[in-house]
Design an enzyme around this catalytic site. Structure first.
Site, short mmCIF file in Angstrom:
data_model
loop_
_atom_site.label_atom_id
_atom_site.label_comp_id
_atom_site.label_asym_id
_atom_site.label_seq_id
_atom_site.Cartn_x
_atom_site.Cartn_y
_atom_site.Cartn_z
N CYS A 164 0.84 -1.21 0.00
CA CYS A 164 0.00 0.00 0.00
C CYS A 164 0.87 1.25 0.00
O CYS A 164 1.54 1.55 1.00
CB CYS A 164 -0.92 -0.03 1.22
N CYS A 167 0.21 3.83 2.74
CA CYS A 167 0.62 3.26 4.03
C CYS A 167 2.12 3.46 4.24
O CYS A 167 2.56 3.86 5.33
CB CYS A 167 0.31 1.77 4.09
#
Length: 235
Positions: A164, A167
């Site tokens: 991600c 993230c």
């Protein structure tokens, strides 16, 4: 001079027309609408654009695995009928959006992208198939999680994943806050892939997700990227 101006206007119109046509070719649908469209489409072309490892664990019924990050993506995708609808999905929607753009560039006429990917699909309790339970990492149980958030301090849970992008962009300052505020707040990063059962049970449908708890009760939640400055306001 007039001819040059006319030519510029003509080129601008053509450019905007092409842009509009590409955008029109791609529709991003919520899970239930996507499922209904799949159901009502005769012999749908359904592409799971994640890695083979992700596909092996679980995927949508009748989906073919065509990894968007593989060097042969275009070659494999070219084997499908460009005149018929093609459906794409990934984990949370980022890679499938890239795949949809690529397919549009290749000349596919009707492309449907799953909003929120298979995570949001699961959160809506829609069916998946061919789950290889030997490769599923269940991770933390709901009882363990309840113990984790039951504290005399605030608790921040950051659901994340190595694949991600947002993230990973947030990771440095989340770790910094974890050390800086350790006496006031407990900050825990949980990998969504390592804690699959917990994520599905809590109906986490996108990453990154941050949840703040006080006395075991949720007081704030954020889905998607957030700056350090904005996050500090909620701590």
């Amino acid at each position: 001079m007039k001819s040059k101006l006319f030519l510029l206007l003509l080129l601008s119109c053509l450019f905007l027309s092409c842009q509009g046509q590409t955008a029109k070719n791609i529709q991003t649908l919520d899970p239930k609408t996507y499922a209904e469209k799949l159901k009502t489409t005769e012999k749908p072309q359904l592409l799971d654009v994640r890695t083979p490892q992700e596909y092996e664990v679980e995927h949508l019924e009748n989906a073919d695995n065509v990894n968007i990050n593989s060097a042969d993506f275009a070659t494999k995708a070219a084997q499908y009928d460009k005149t018929k609808p093609v459906f794409v999905y990934c984990k949370v929607g980022g890679r499938s959006a890239q795949a949809a753009d690529k397919l549009a560039e290749m000349g596919f006429k009707e492309i449907y992208n799953l909003d929120g990917g298979i995570m949001k699909w699961s959160a809506n309790n829609l069916p998946k198939t061919s789950q290889n339970t030997q490769n599923v990492k269940t991770g933390m149980t709901s009882d363990d999680f309840q113990k984790l958030i039951t504290s005399d301090k605030k608790v921040l849970i950051n659901f994340t994943a190595v694949w991600c992008g947002p993230c990973q962009k947030m990771k440095p300052y989340v770790l910094k806050l974890q050390e800086e505020l350790k006496d006031q707040i407990k900050i825990v990063r949980l990998d969504a892939d390592e804690n699959k059962a917990l994520v599905e049970g809590m109906k986490i449908d996108g990453l990154p997700t941050i949840i703040v708890y006080e006395n075991g009760k949720e007081v704030w939640r954020n889905l998607g990227y957030i700056t350090e400055e904005e996050l500090r306001k909620h701590l």
